[in-house]
Enzyme design. Sequence first.
Site, PDB file in Angstrom:
ATOM      1  N   GLY A 110       0.870  -5.088   0.947  1.00 53.28           N
ATOM      2  CA  GLY A 110      -0.304  -5.199   0.081  1.00 53.28           C
ATOM      3  C   GLY A 110       0.018  -5.811  -1.272  1.00 53.28           C
ATOM      4  N   GLU A 128      -0.172  -9.392  -0.656  1.00 51.18           N
ATOM      5  CA  GLU A 128      -1.581  -9.715  -0.394  1.00 51.18           C
ATOM      6  C   GLU A 128      -2.402  -9.746  -1.681  1.00 51.18           C
ATOM      7  OE1 GLU A 128      -1.482  -6.547   2.643  1.00 51.18           O
ATOM      8  OE2 GLU A 128      -2.621  -7.958   3.874  1.00 51.18           O
ATOM      9  N   ALA A 131       0.852  -1.183   0.000  1.00 52.28           N
ATOM     10  CA  ALA A 131       0.000   0.000   0.000  1.00 52.28           C
ATOM     11  C   ALA A 131       0.891   1.236   0.000  1.00 52.28           C
ATOM     12  CB  ALA A 131      -0.893  -0.022   1.231  1.00 52.28           C
ATOM     13  N   GLU A 134       4.846  -5.082   7.335  1.00 54.67           N
ATOM     14  CA  GLU A 134       4.065  -4.032   8.002  1.00 54.67           C
ATOM     15  C   GLU A 134       4.524  -3.781   9.434  1.00 54.67           C
ATOM     16  OE1 GLU A 134       2.824  -6.364   6.034  1.00 54.67           O
ATOM     17  OE2 GLU A 134       1.224  -5.539   4.779  1.00 54.67           O
TER      18      GLU A 134
HETATM   19  N1  CAA Z   1       4.606   3.334  -0.551  1.00 55.83           N
HETATM   20  C1  CAA Z   1       5.018   4.517  -1.031  1.00 55.83           C
HETATM   21  N2  CAA Z   1       6.207   4.706  -1.632  1.00 55.83           N
HETATM   22  C2  CAA Z   1       7.017   3.656  -1.756  1.00 55.83           C
HETATM   23  C3  CAA Z   1       6.668   2.372  -1.276  1.00 55.83           C
HETATM   24  C4  CAA Z   1       5.406   2.231  -0.652  1.00 55.83           C
HETATM   25  N3  CAA Z   1       4.931   1.063  -0.193  1.00 55.83           N
HETATM   26  N4  CAA Z   1       7.685   1.523  -1.528  1.00 55.83           N
HETATM   27  C5  CAA Z   1       8.640   2.228  -2.160  1.00 55.83           C
HETATM   28  N5  CAA Z   1       8.239   3.527  -2.284  1.00 55.83           N
HETATM   29  C6  CAA Z   1       8.971   4.638  -2.895  1.00 55.83           C
HETATM   30  C7  CAA Z   1      10.112   5.116  -2.022  1.00 55.83           C
HETATM   31  O1  CAA Z   1       9.638   5.985  -1.027  1.00 55.83           O
HETATM   32  C8  CAA Z   1      11.008   5.779  -3.035  1.00 55.83           C
HETATM   33  O2  CAA Z   1      10.467   7.057  -3.326  1.00 55.83           O
HETATM   34  P1  CAA Z   1      11.474   8.327  -3.592  1.00 55.83           P
HETATM   35  O3  CAA Z   1      12.211   7.959  -4.865  1.00 55.83           O
HETATM   36  O4  CAA Z   1      10.554   9.473  -3.749  1.00 55.83           O
HETATM   37  O5  CAA Z   1      12.382   8.381  -2.404  1.00 55.83           O
HETATM   38  C9  CAA Z   1      10.815   4.933  -4.292  1.00 55.83           C
HETATM   39  O6  CAA Z   1       9.613   4.190  -4.084  1.00 55.83           O
HETATM   40  C10 CAA Z   1      11.924   3.942  -4.474  1.00 55.83           C
HETATM   41  O7  CAA Z   1      12.037   3.184  -3.281  1.00 55.83           O
HETATM   42  P2  CAA Z   1      13.430   2.924  -2.520  1.00 55.83           P
HETATM   43  O8  CAA Z   1      14.351   4.083  -2.733  1.00 55.83           O
HETATM   44  O9  CAA Z   1      13.106   2.558  -1.112  1.00 55.83           O
HETATM   45  O10 CAA Z   1      13.968   1.680  -3.359  1.00 55.83           O
HETATM   46  P3  CAA Z   1      14.884   0.476  -2.856  1.00 55.83           P
HETATM   47  O11 CAA Z   1      15.197  -0.308  -4.097  1.00 55.83           O
HETATM   48  O12 CAA Z   1      15.989   0.959  -2.016  1.00 55.83           O
HETATM   49  O13 CAA Z   1      13.931  -0.425  -1.913  1.00 55.83           O
HETATM   50  C11 CAA Z   1      11.885  -1.557  -1.321  1.00 55.83           C
HETATM   51  C12 CAA Z   1      12.787  -1.059  -2.439  1.00 55.83           C
HETATM   52  C13 CAA Z   1      12.553  -2.701  -0.566  1.00 55.83           C
HETATM   53  C14 CAA Z   1      10.593  -2.057  -1.965  1.00 55.83           C
HETATM   54  C15 CAA Z   1      11.591  -0.412  -0.321  1.00 55.83           C
HETATM   55  O14 CAA Z   1      11.127   0.703  -1.058  1.00 55.83           O
HETATM   56  C16 CAA Z   1      10.563  -0.733   0.720  1.00 55.83           C
HETATM   57  O15 CAA Z   1      10.866  -1.359   1.711  1.00 55.83           O
HETATM   58  N6  CAA Z   1       9.305  -0.259   0.517  1.00 55.83           N
HETATM   59  C17 CAA Z   1       8.254  -0.364   1.491  1.00 55.83           C
HETATM   60  C18 CAA Z   1       7.718  -1.781   1.619  1.00 55.83           C
HETATM   61  C19 CAA Z   1       6.620  -1.836   2.660  1.00 55.83           C
HETATM   62  O16 CAA Z   1       6.790  -1.513   3.807  1.00 55.83           O
HETATM   63  N7  CAA Z   1       5.401  -2.305   2.239  1.00 55.83           N
HETATM   64  C20 CAA Z   1       4.276  -2.448   3.091  1.00 55.83           C
HETATM   65  C21 CAA Z   1       3.387  -1.244   2.982  1.00 55.83           C
HETATM   66  S1  CAA Z   1       2.070  -1.244   4.177  1.00 55.83           S
HETATM   67  C22 CAA Z   1       0.854  -2.209   3.489  1.00 55.83           C
HETATM   68  O17 CAA Z   1       0.977  -2.716   2.386  1.00 55.83           O
HETATM   69  C23 CAA Z   1      -0.392  -2.329   4.324  1.00 55.83           C
HETATM   70  C24 CAA Z   1      -1.357  -3.316   3.832  1.00 55.83           C
HETATM   71  O18 CAA Z   1      -1.319  -4.474   4.184  1.00 55.83           O
HETATM   72  C25 CAA Z   1      -2.400  -2.976   2.883  1.00 55.83           C
END
Ligand code: CAA
Length: 258
Positions: free
Chosen positions: A109, A112, A65, A132
Amino acid sequence: MNYSNILLEKQEPVALIRLNRPKVHNALNNALMSELSECLAALDADDTVRAIVITGNEKAFAAGADIAEMRSLDFSQAYREEFITANWEQVTRCRTPVIAAVAGVALGGGCELAMMCDLLIAAESARFGQPEVKLGILPGAGGSQRLTRAVGKAKAMDLCLTGRMMGAEEAERCGLVSRVVADEQLVEEALAVAREIAGYSAMATMINKEAVNQAFETTLQAGIDYERRLLWASFTTEDRQEGMGAFLEKRAPAWKHR
Ligand code: CAA
């Protein structure tokens, strides 16, 4: 219908949906999920589409998400707008078989959404996780339930409590994905599976899907009773006559319900 967060390609009898927010690893914001939901409903109602593939890009199926969008969400807004419930679950309502083709990350998500699909095919680069806990929340699109049913308590607890990622090989070993293929073959393989499914009677694919899904909703005996009634009902269909006739006459079946 024009979409800006997904790309739709119809290759009758199958359709390919690409999640398309590459700058944020296909983070699933409200706009994307509404488009996906609308698109799936339209494809499900389209008789020329017999199987659907959802994929991302080579780096990400979806990173979950959209955290930036969720940051300001409070209980009142989430409750009023039915956050998640409003537009995440269309894939589970599709009668048309849906395949998730995952390369790169499928996190939160994203994992999921992939688990809501009927079949999950992974590229070697695929990595799955429910991180999460690192954000101070828990999975909210069915992850704690579907992951546990798919891989059992031990792995589900491990992934949900540590937030670690699981590679494609481990995901196949523990039953989360049905096949692992080379990255460059992922979409072609998923489309080939979709075309194979699309080649059978629509009635037969629907009752098979319905019966397997019952296994998650009922006791063993109730599920077996459900299956048996679907089998008996299938004996009344033109397509089972055609299927059995074609086998015995050593010819290709010509399905009525395609
Ligand atoms: N939401 C919003 N933005 C996100 C995102 C997310 N879930 N995942 C990545 N991005 C964005 C980053 O903020 C970054 O934006 P900027 O360029 O503006 O800084 C861009 O995507 C690139 O990401 P990274 O620089 O972090 O790239 P990376 O290759 O170093 O890492 C990654 C990739 C491992 C996917 C890392 O981005 C990450 O850990 N993302 C979050 C994963 C996460 O926590 N997901 C769970 C979300 S909560 C959820 O999903 C609730 C539910 O059950 C419905």
